[in-house]
Design an enzyme around this catalytic site. Structure first.
Site, PDB file in Angstrom:
ATOM      1  N   ASP A 193      40.077  39.131  34.239  1.00 36.85           N
ATOM      2  CA  ASP A 193      40.928  39.942  33.361  1.00 36.85           C
ATOM      3  C   ASP A 193      40.818  39.458  31.915  1.00 36.85           C
ATOM      4  O   ASP A 193      40.688  40.256  30.979  1.00 36.85           O
ATOM      5  CB  ASP A 193      42.373  39.865  33.858  1.00 36.85           C
TER       6      ASP A 193
ATOM      7  N   GLU B 262      37.757  43.046  38.500  1.00 35.25           N
ATOM      8  CA  GLU B 262      38.076  41.927  37.617  1.00 35.25           C
ATOM      9  C   GLU B 262      37.594  40.605  38.205  1.00 35.25           C
ATOM     10  O   GLU B 262      37.054  39.739  37.489  1.00 35.25           O
ATOM     11  CB  GLU B 262      39.577  41.872  37.356  1.00 35.25           C
TER      12      GLU B 262
END
Length: 351
Positions: A67, A135
């Site tokens: 992320d 992610e």
């Protein structure tokens, strides 16, 4: 001899995980060096796997890392792509590119969702599972090959092939904001009513919301977050407003009825001027009971004086009412029959 050892180390994973290596190559455009990073990136927490030390073994930590890397990579690309654009535009564009919905669709389109290991069914419908895995994949690339490899992956395997960055940047997707803007402009009351909240087979929460405008039910939306559900409900309601004129008419009729009802209590506030006139009438009745009845046989000239006197008193009463503060007057609801009875009694008293 050392060359043969390197070849053996390269061939060994292929013999052991040939299918996984092949699938990852199709997604990444290169072969992994350390397959364990990618294997962990594809482990959903629902499988409940643990390592030799008893700690949970899933993709949540890699998701956290990925992320942060994605924010940096996409922020860099957006910054370079749109020179002169302000911070708000850049932030909004980056947010749309790295949103759970976007990453979930990427995971599905690239075939990543089919590789996820979980205790549930196929997770291709769940943008949370797919987006989180995407992610985690970026986190695995970073640990395996570094930041430059992550940048290469996004620029060469995502942009252009799966995402048109200009369409994302300039397309309005905030349907909730648009609907709120419309309701405020037209001064109509709107709310998002939560219908239900439940968990899917993997334990992920699902929310359902409905748009309600002036008490009129709009469209519904469901998603894996409140924001996602409200966005979908807003989008469907905006479409209904555009294609169904009767829906709009129903909303504004309800608004008209509400505003009319809200104004009605002001008609029932006692009139100070009328109360003063009632007092004067009561004084005249007391005079009529006295022995001096000659005052009621006055000439027309005296009658004119009486009218002027009443006009003067009415003027004073009007001046008094201008300064009268009604803010502390409380309204008590009356029935229609009570109001008519009071009006008839007042009329009879004045006669």
């Amino acid at each position: 001899m050392w060359i043969n050892n390197i070849i053996d180390r390269i061939k060994l994973p292929f013999r052991k995980d040939k299918e996984l290596f092949s699938s990852l190559y199709e997604i990444l455009g290169f072969y992994p060096r350390n397959i364990e990073y990618y294997r962990q990136a594809l482990m959903h927490k629902s499988i409940g796997r643990r390592n030799d030390k008893g700690k949970p073994l899933n993709n949540e930590r890699l998701e956290f890392l990925g992320d942060a890397i994605l924010d940096a990579i996409v922020g860099h690309i957006v910054y370079s792509q749109y020179e002169g654009k302000r911070e708000g535009f850049l932030t909004n564009t980056r947010s749309k590119l790295v949103s759970r919905e976007t990453l979930g669709k990427l995971a599905n389109e690239m075939g990543l969702s089919q590789l996820i290991l979980s205790a549930g069914r196929n997770n291709s419908h769940n943008s949370y599972v797919g987006g989180n895995a995407f992610e985690a994949l970026v986190g695995a690339i970073y640990l395996d090959r570094g930041y430059d490899a992550c940048m290469w992956f996004w620029q060469n395997r995502v942009l252009g092939k799966y995402i048109n960055i200009d369409k994302v940047a300039f397309k309005e997707v905030n349907f909730k904001s648009k609907l709120l803007e419309w309701s405020q402009k037209n001064k109509v009351r709107m709310e998002y009513r939560m219908l239900k909240q439940k968990l899917d087979d993997n334990g992920s929460p699902i929310f359902s919301f409905q748009v309600v405008i002036e008490g009129i039910e709009g469209e519904r939306g469901s998603g894996y977050s409140k924001k996602e559900a409200q966005q979908l409900a807003s989008k469907e309601t905006l479409q209904k407003l555009k294609r169904e004129p009767q829906f709009v008419e129903e909303i504004f009729k309800a608004k008209s009825d509400r505003t009319k009802m809200e104004e009605e209590p002001t008609m029932l506030v006692p009139d100070p001027e009328k109360e003063q006139q009632d007092f004067i009438i009561e004084q005249k009745q007391e005079v009529s009971d006295s022995s001096d009845k000659s005052e009621y046989s006055e000439s027309s000239e005296n009658s004119e004086y009486s009218d002027n006197s009443e006009n003067s008193e009415s003027s004073k009463s009007s001046d008094f009412s201008d300064d009268f503060d009604l803010s502390d007057i409380t309204h008590k609801e009356k029935s229609r029959e009570d109001i008519i009875a009071e009006a008839e009694a007042a009329a009879f008293a004045e006669g």
